[in-house]
Design a protein around this motif. Sequence first.
Motif, PDB file in Angstrom:
ATOM      1  N   MET A   1     -65.589 -57.028 -12.869  1.00  0.00           N
ATOM      2  CA  MET A   1     -65.803 -58.561 -12.161  1.00  0.00           C
ATOM      3  C   MET A   1     -66.286 -59.595 -13.286  1.00  0.00           C
ATOM      4  SD  MET A   1     -68.245 -59.698  -9.154  1.00  0.00           S
ATOM      5  CE  MET A   1     -68.257 -61.545  -8.585  1.00  0.00           C
ATOM      6  N   VAL A   2     -65.695 -60.743 -13.306  1.00  0.00           N
ATOM      7  CA  VAL A   2     -65.887 -61.861 -14.109  1.00  0.00           C
ATOM      8  C   VAL A   2     -67.332 -62.218 -13.955  1.00  0.00           C
ATOM      9  CG1 VAL A   2     -65.160 -64.127 -14.906  1.00  0.00           C
ATOM     10  CG2 VAL A   2     -63.436 -62.343 -14.306  1.00  0.00           C
ATOM     11  N   ARG A  42     -59.999 -70.960 -10.675  1.00  0.00           N
ATOM     12  CA  ARG A  42     -61.036 -70.059 -10.771  1.00  0.00           C
ATOM     13  C   ARG A  42     -60.647 -68.585  -9.847  1.00  0.00           C
ATOM     14  NH1 ARG A  42     -66.266 -71.343 -11.968  1.00  0.00           N
ATOM     15  NH2 ARG A  42     -66.535 -73.874 -12.637  1.00  0.00           N
ATOM     16  N   PHE A  43     -59.916 -68.836  -8.781  1.00  0.00           N
ATOM     17  CA  PHE A  43     -59.207 -67.837  -8.007  1.00  0.00           C
ATOM     18  C   PHE A  43     -58.412 -67.139  -8.929  1.00  0.00           C
ATOM     19  CE2 PHE A  43     -61.415 -69.630  -4.527  1.00  0.00           C
ATOM     20  CZ  PHE A  43     -61.528 -68.921  -3.435  1.00  0.00           C
ATOM     21  N   LEU A  44     -57.493 -67.686  -9.378  1.00  0.00           N
ATOM     22  CA  LEU A  44     -56.568 -66.926 -10.289  1.00  0.00           C
ATOM     23  C   LEU A  44     -57.033 -66.241 -11.472  1.00  0.00           C
ATOM     24  CD1 LEU A  44     -53.391 -69.240 -10.815  1.00  0.00           C
ATOM     25  CD2 LEU A  44     -53.306 -67.066 -10.001  1.00  0.00           C
ATOM     26  N   TYR A  45     -57.752 -66.822 -12.094  1.00  0.00           N
ATOM     27  CA  TYR A  45     -58.380 -65.945 -13.205  1.00  0.00           C
ATOM     28  C   TYR A  45     -59.373 -64.922 -12.621  1.00  0.00           C
ATOM     29  CZ  TYR A  45     -60.354 -65.069 -17.834  1.00  0.00           C
ATOM     30  OH  TYR A  45     -60.904 -64.574 -18.945  1.00  0.00           O
ATOM     31  N   GLU A  50     -58.919 -58.641 -12.761  1.00  0.00           N
ATOM     32  CA  GLU A  50     -59.433 -57.486 -12.245  1.00  0.00           C
ATOM     33  C   GLU A  50     -58.461 -56.308 -12.697  1.00  0.00           C
ATOM     34  OE1 GLU A  50     -61.920 -56.038  -9.661  1.00  0.00           O
ATOM     35  OE2 GLU A  50     -62.457 -57.568 -10.981  1.00  0.00           O
ATOM     36  N   LYS A  51     -57.298 -56.787 -13.181  1.00  0.00           N
ATOM     37  CA  LYS A  51     -56.225 -55.732 -13.403  1.00  0.00           C
ATOM     38  C   LYS A  51     -55.620 -55.927 -14.930  1.00  0.00           C
ATOM     39  CE  LYS A  51     -54.920 -52.981 -10.170  1.00  0.00           C
ATOM     40  NZ  LYS A  51     -53.319 -53.246  -9.156  1.00  0.00           N
ATOM     41  N   LEU A 161     -48.416 -63.457  -6.999  1.00  0.00           N
ATOM     42  CA  LEU A 161     -48.898 -62.948  -8.176  1.00  0.00           C
ATOM     43  C   LEU A 161     -49.889 -61.821  -7.802  1.00  0.00           C
ATOM     44  CD1 LEU A 161     -49.673 -65.999 -10.565  1.00  0.00           C
ATOM     45  CD2 LEU A 161     -48.224 -64.133 -10.926  1.00  0.00           C
ATOM     46  N   ALA A 162     -50.543 -61.915  -6.515  1.00  0.00           N
ATOM     47  CA  ALA A 162     -51.327 -61.008  -6.229  1.00  0.00           C
ATOM     48  C   ALA A 162     -50.660 -59.738  -5.639  1.00  0.00           C
ATOM     49  CB  ALA A 162     -52.196 -61.278  -4.962  1.00  0.00           C
ATOM     50  N   GLU A 163     -49.568 -60.065  -4.990  1.00  0.00           N
ATOM     51  CA  GLU A 163     -48.603 -58.853  -4.671  1.00  0.00           C
ATOM     52  C   GLU A 163     -47.973 -58.153  -5.740  1.00  0.00           C
ATOM     53  OE1 GLU A 163     -46.841 -56.619  -1.714  1.00  0.00           O
ATOM     54  OE2 GLU A 163     -47.737 -58.388  -1.343  1.00  0.00           O
ATOM     55  N   HIS A 164     -47.663 -58.904  -6.958  1.00  0.00           N
ATOM     56  CA  HIS A 164     -46.843 -58.497  -8.142  1.00  0.00           C
ATOM     57  C   HIS A 164     -47.887 -57.343  -8.761  1.00  0.00           C
ATOM     58  CE1 HIS A 164     -44.084 -58.014 -11.190  1.00  0.00           C
ATOM     59  NE2 HIS A 164     -45.215 -58.103 -12.216  1.00  0.00           N
ATOM     60  N   PHE A 165     -49.087 -57.698  -8.850  1.00  0.00           N
ATOM     61  CA  PHE A 165     -50.097 -57.026  -9.504  1.00  0.00           C
ATOM     62  C   PHE A 165     -51.044 -56.048  -8.736  1.00  0.00           C
ATOM     63  CE2 PHE A 165     -49.513 -60.512 -12.490  1.00  0.00           C
ATOM     64  CZ  PHE A 165     -48.954 -59.594 -13.666  1.00  0.00           C
ATOM     65  N   GLN A 166     -50.313 -55.914  -7.429  1.00  0.00           N
ATOM     66  CA  GLN A 166     -51.104 -55.049  -6.318  1.00  0.00           C
ATOM     67  C   GLN A 166     -52.519 -55.278  -6.190  1.00  0.00           C
ATOM     68  OE1 GLN A 166     -50.230 -51.074  -8.050  1.00  0.00           O
ATOM     69  NE2 GLN A 166     -48.035 -51.004  -7.153  1.00  0.00           N
ATOM     70  N   LEU A 167     -52.715 -56.453  -6.101  1.00  0.00           N
ATOM     71  CA  LEU A 167     -53.985 -56.869  -5.752  1.00  0.00           C
ATOM     72  C   LEU A 167     -53.962 -57.698  -4.301  1.00  0.00           C
ATOM     73  CD1 LEU A 167     -54.657 -58.845  -9.081  1.00  0.00           C
ATOM     74  CD2 LEU A 167     -56.098 -56.971  -8.380  1.00  0.00           C
TER      75      LEU A 167
END
Length: 275
Positions: A1-2, A42-45, A50-51, A161-167
């Motif tokens: 976690m950041v 902030r949300f994106l970063y 995480e991945k 982007l969340a979907e693509h990276f399985q987040l």
Amino acid sequence: MVRMNHLNDKVNEIKDNFYGLIGHAYLEKYITKPIVDEDKLRFLYTMLAEKLPKKDTKLFTLSALLVDAALEIHEAVSLHNIQTDPIKKNRQLNVLAGDYYSSLYYYLLADSRHLPIIQVFSHSIQEINEYKMKLYDGKNIDFDEVKNNVDKVDTFLLQNLAEHFQLTTWKKAISVFFHLKRLVHEREAWINGKATPLMKAIVTELFGSNRPVDELKKDDQLQVLELWEEKVEEGKDHLLEHVKALLPKFERFFVDHLNDLFGPDYIHEKVAEEG
């Protein structure tokens, strides 16, 4: 976690990179410099960190900010018939600036050979523009339909982007938070006399589609604000429940952002009530 200190440093670093990339002496004489949505940054970063390696997290976040700037500046371009040359020039330069920002995101991703991510970005841009057209075609009368279209305009790239990276656990939380943020901003605009999509949909829900917004009486306006408050409270509860259930280690992150949006009183009381 950041960690928060690290996140703040990255936010400032990426903002500096963003303004460094878009800087153009001639354009800056005629157009307004884009404003970075720090919440999206902030949300994106935080999500991507995480991945992904730090280098890719920064690159994709920066690219998303460029896309956001391109869409925003194109959105602001007037379609009215303009007679004076200076105003025509300003409009033309805004269009060119939007195209320039869009070309920068493509260059960054192509130069780093992230071709699958380019597809995610390009598909998202296409879909965002389609949802914008749905908002402006005048046929949206149901609040949930308008909410869905607005949500896609505001967060479709982040969700893809969340979907693509399985987040995928981030998708709903992002949707709800930025819906709340939109509600807050639209309320302020509505109070200042501007008809906005969600507030117009609330008016329609209360009084029907034939009731002009500018003809509402004081009691009617109070009803609109009361229904707005109900929808905000539903969204806050929904977000906190989702974060507790699916993203417990990010609860502090979301609570801090809700505090920034609404002030600390409600959130502190809600967390205390639920233990």
